[in-house]
Design a protein around this motif. Structure first.
Motif, mmCIF file in Angstrom:
data_model
loop_
_atom_site.group_PDB
_atom_site.id
_atom_site.type_symbol
_atom_site.label_atom_id
_atom_site.label_comp_id
_atom_site.label_asym_id
_atom_site.label_seq_id
_atom_site.Cartn_x
_atom_site.Cartn_y
_atom_site.Cartn_z
ATOM 1 N N THR A 198 1.024 -1.144 -0.237
ATOM 2 C CA THR A 198 0.006 0.036 -0.193
ATOM 3 C C THR A 198 0.746 1.325 -0.009
ATOM 4 N N LEU A 199 1.936 1.322 0.749
ATOM 5 C CA LEU A 199 2.921 2.231 0.746
ATOM 6 C C LEU A 199 3.432 2.573 -0.560
ATOM 7 N N VAL A 200 3.980 1.411 -1.133
ATOM 8 C CA VAL A 200 4.558 1.386 -2.524
ATOM 9 C C VAL A 200 3.558 2.199 -3.486
ATOM 10 N N VAL A 201 2.379 1.434 -3.554
ATOM 11 C CA VAL A 201 1.426 2.193 -4.436
ATOM 12 C C VAL A 201 1.358 3.498 -4.228
ATOM 13 N N GLU A 202 1.262 3.920 -3.233
ATOM 14 C CA GLU A 202 1.055 5.488 -2.745
ATOM 15 C C GLU A 202 2.261 6.332 -2.973
ATOM 16 N N GLU A 203 3.410 5.720 -3.133
ATOM 17 C CA GLU A 203 4.733 6.565 -3.461
ATOM 18 C C GLU A 203 4.657 6.562 -5.035
ATOM 19 N N VAL A 204 4.203 5.627 -5.742
ATOM 20 C CA VAL A 204 4.295 5.551 -7.109
ATOM 21 C C VAL A 204 3.064 6.607 -7.490
ATOM 22 N N VAL A 205 1.892 6.530 -6.942
ATOM 23 C CA VAL A 205 0.829 7.574 -7.300
ATOM 24 C C VAL A 205 1.379 8.845 -6.999
ATOM 25 N N ALA A 206 1.972 9.213 -5.916
ATOM 26 C CA ALA A 206 2.395 10.620 -5.823
ATOM 27 C C ALA A 206 3.108 11.011 -7.065
ATOM 28 N N ASN A 207 3.671 10.197 -7.696
ATOM 29 C CA ASN A 207 4.657 10.934 -8.909
ATOM 30 C C ASN A 207 4.236 10.573 -10.220
ATOM 31 N N ALA A 208 2.547 10.209 -10.200
ATOM 32 C CA ALA A 208 1.891 9.778 -11.493
ATOM 33 C C ALA A 208 0.991 10.839 -12.036
ATOM 34 N N SER A 209 1.053 10.793 -13.341
ATOM 35 C CA SER A 209 -0.032 11.828 -13.871
ATOM 36 C C SER A 209 -1.280 11.149 -13.857
ATOM 37 N N ALA A 210 -2.613 12.031 -14.109
ATOM 38 C CA ALA A 210 -3.653 11.459 -14.312
ATOM 39 C C ALA A 210 -3.830 10.339 -15.407
ATOM 40 N N ALA A 211 -3.161 10.719 -16.537
ATOM 41 C CA ALA A 211 -2.991 9.840 -17.790
ATOM 42 C C ALA A 211 -2.354 8.375 -17.204
ATOM 43 N N GLU A 212 -1.376 8.478 -16.493
ATOM 44 C CA GLU A 212 -0.688 7.370 -16.007
ATOM 45 C C GLU A 212 -1.475 6.463 -15.097
ATOM 46 N N ILE A 213 -2.166 7.253 -14.419
ATOM 47 C CA ILE A 213 -3.049 6.479 -13.280
ATOM 48 C C ILE A 213 -4.193 5.540 -14.080
ATOM 49 N N ASP A 214 -4.978 6.419 -15.178
ATOM 50 C CA ASP A 214 -5.780 5.746 -15.802
ATOM 51 C C ASP A 214 -5.317 4.501 -16.558
ATOM 52 N N GLN A 215 -3.933 4.657 -17.206
ATOM 53 C CA GLN A 215 -3.327 3.738 -17.630
ATOM 54 C C GLN A 215 -3.184 2.531 -16.726
ATOM 55 N N ALA A 216 -2.605 2.838 -15.475
ATOM 56 C CA ALA A 216 -2.281 1.853 -14.719
ATOM 57 C C ALA A 216 -3.586 0.715 -14.458
ATOM 58 N N HIS A 277 -12.067 -7.342 -2.254
ATOM 59 C CA HIS A 277 -11.570 -7.324 -0.744
ATOM 60 C C HIS A 277 -11.663 -5.730 -0.367
ATOM 61 N N PRO A 278 -12.392 -5.561 0.751
ATOM 62 C CA PRO A 278 -12.616 -4.068 1.011
ATOM 63 C C PRO A 278 -11.386 -3.255 1.159
ATOM 64 N N ASN A 279 -10.295 -3.699 1.635
ATOM 65 C CA ASN A 279 -9.021 -2.953 1.899
ATOM 66 C C ASN A 279 -8.268 -2.479 0.575
ATOM 67 N N PHE A 280 -8.292 -3.542 -0.565
ATOM 68 C CA PHE A 280 -7.854 -3.152 -1.907
ATOM 69 C C PHE A 280 -8.846 -2.376 -2.234
ATOM 70 N N LEU A 281 -10.105 -2.551 -2.430
ATOM 71 C CA LEU A 281 -10.949 -1.461 -2.978
ATOM 72 C C LEU A 281 -10.653 -0.159 -2.325
ATOM 73 N N ASP A 282 -10.376 0.001 -1.200
ATOM 74 C CA ASP A 282 -10.528 1.295 -0.432
ATOM 75 C C ASP A 282 -9.246 2.054 -0.977
ATOM 76 N N THR A 283 -8.214 1.370 -1.086
ATOM 77 C CA THR A 283 -7.069 1.951 -1.820
ATOM 78 C C THR A 283 -7.215 2.536 -3.273
ATOM 79 N N VAL A 284 -7.684 1.149 -4.157
ATOM 80 C CA VAL A 284 -8.286 1.709 -5.423
ATOM 81 C C VAL A 284 -9.128 3.185 -5.418
ATOM 82 N N GLU A 285 -10.021 3.102 -4.578
ATOM 83 C CA GLU A 285 -10.893 4.513 -4.505
ATOM 84 C C GLU A 285 -10.249 5.575 -4.274
ATOM 85 N N ALA A 286 -9.137 5.370 -3.384
ATOM 86 C CA ALA A 286 -8.350 6.618 -2.983
ATOM 87 C C ALA A 286 -7.548 7.197 -4.119
ATOM 88 N N ILE A 287 -7.104 6.177 -5.001
ATOM 89 C CA ILE A 287 -6.353 6.613 -6.229
ATOM 90 C C ILE A 287 -7.042 7.116 -7.319
#
Ligand SMILES: [Fe+2]
Ligand SMILES: [Fe+2]
Length: 303
Positions: A198-216, A277-287
């Protein structure tokens, strides 16, 4: 996602766990082939009422072998991913560096653990069980995607191991104790991996553009579809292994039913338990809030 995860806490929890492969298998620690290996919630063999209890047991154990092989396979791409993520920043935050290297070390240990259990399985089961692969091809395909796409797929995988143990194994007294101890000890370390990833995902998201998030999120779906192709192939291998092991003469309709049950069980085990999985979906939703709805809409096909 609201959480209180930290590299420091994950590292310290992981240091308290610290088991060795040889603590869990080998010597007098043997698989008991008179008992099921997988919880019924994942194996889903009891509905096949035209199979005898012995045949249902054999199919359950074949699903257990497949579980060992499948985790061996996915951990082969988690390991290089974590190493690659840690590599560019090996100084500064000491807890981060140590927690990520510990994470990688544990996945290397799990690969070894799953291999050792497969060896024991192969020595004791009495007939051959095939498995998809090779793992290098799967790794190459998965790792060809963007760091965020892969991190989201890995987060899904980390959460499913927790769910499998908590919902199907922890309070289950019927399972072979050795196989159960594998699932328990895997869970003990995966509990930190869910937080670290979860921390890794958040680090990568912090440097990602909206297009990169869509792509992911497109890539997460692509990796899922790729795994589902493997699952469909593996379901057929499991049925062939079952026929080989038991000599059961299945009518065409029965074979189809076995095949459907295995496929459904596998899809739930590896895809559905993560996509819901609710925790997985919570992270997804936050992104990306819409991505949660998209995954929830895809999930019923795998549940
Ligand atoms: Fe693992
Ligand atoms: Fe893990």
């Amino acid at each position: 996602m609201q959480h209180n995860y930290s590299y420091q806490a994950a590292l310290s929890a992981s240091e308290r766990v610290g088991w060795k492969v040889e603590d869990l298998i080998g010597g007098d620690k043997r698989l008991d082939f008179n008992k099921p290996f997988m919880p019924e919630s994942l194996a889903q063999v009891k509905q096949l009422s035209f199979l005898t209890p012995e045949e249902q047991l054999a199919l359950n154990q074949i699903r257990g072998h497949e579980y060992l092989a499948m985790f061996g396979l996915v951990e082969e791409f988690i390991l290089p991913y974590v190493v690659d993520h840690a590599r560019p920043q090996l100084s500064g935050n000491d807890y981060r560096v140590r927690a990520l290297l510990q994470f990688a070390g544990e996945e290397a240990k799990h690969i070894h653990l799953f291999k050792r259990f497969r060896e024991e399985f192969e020595n004791g089961f009495g007939s051959k069980c095939d498995f998809i692969g090779p793992a290098e091809d799967v790794s190459r395909f998965v790792l060809s995607h963007s760091p965020l796409g892969v991190a989201i797929a890995i987060l899904h995988i980390e959460w499913i191991t927790l769910r499998h143990y908590i919902e199907g194994v922890r309070d289950n007294q019927d399972l072979d104790p050795q196989f159960k101890s594998l699932l328990k000890n895997h869970w003990l370390e995966e509990s930190q991996h869910t937080k670290l990833d979860t921390l890794v995902v958040e680090e990568v998201v912090a440097n990602a553009s909206a297009a990169e998030i869509d792509q992911a999120f497109k890539e997460y779906a692509e990796i899922g579809a790729f795994l589902d192709q493997g699952i469909q192939q593996q379901a057929e291998y499991d049925v062939e292994s079952f026929v080989r092991a038991t000599g059961k003469q299945l009518s065409r309709a029965e074979r189809e039913q076995v095949s459907d049950a295995v496929l459904k069980g596998m899809r739930w085990t590896y895809l559905g338990t993560g996509m819901t999985h609710p925790n997985f979906l919570d992270t997804v939703e936050a992104i990306k809030p819409e991505a949660r709805g998209q995954i929830e809409a895809m999930a019923p096909a795998f549940c």
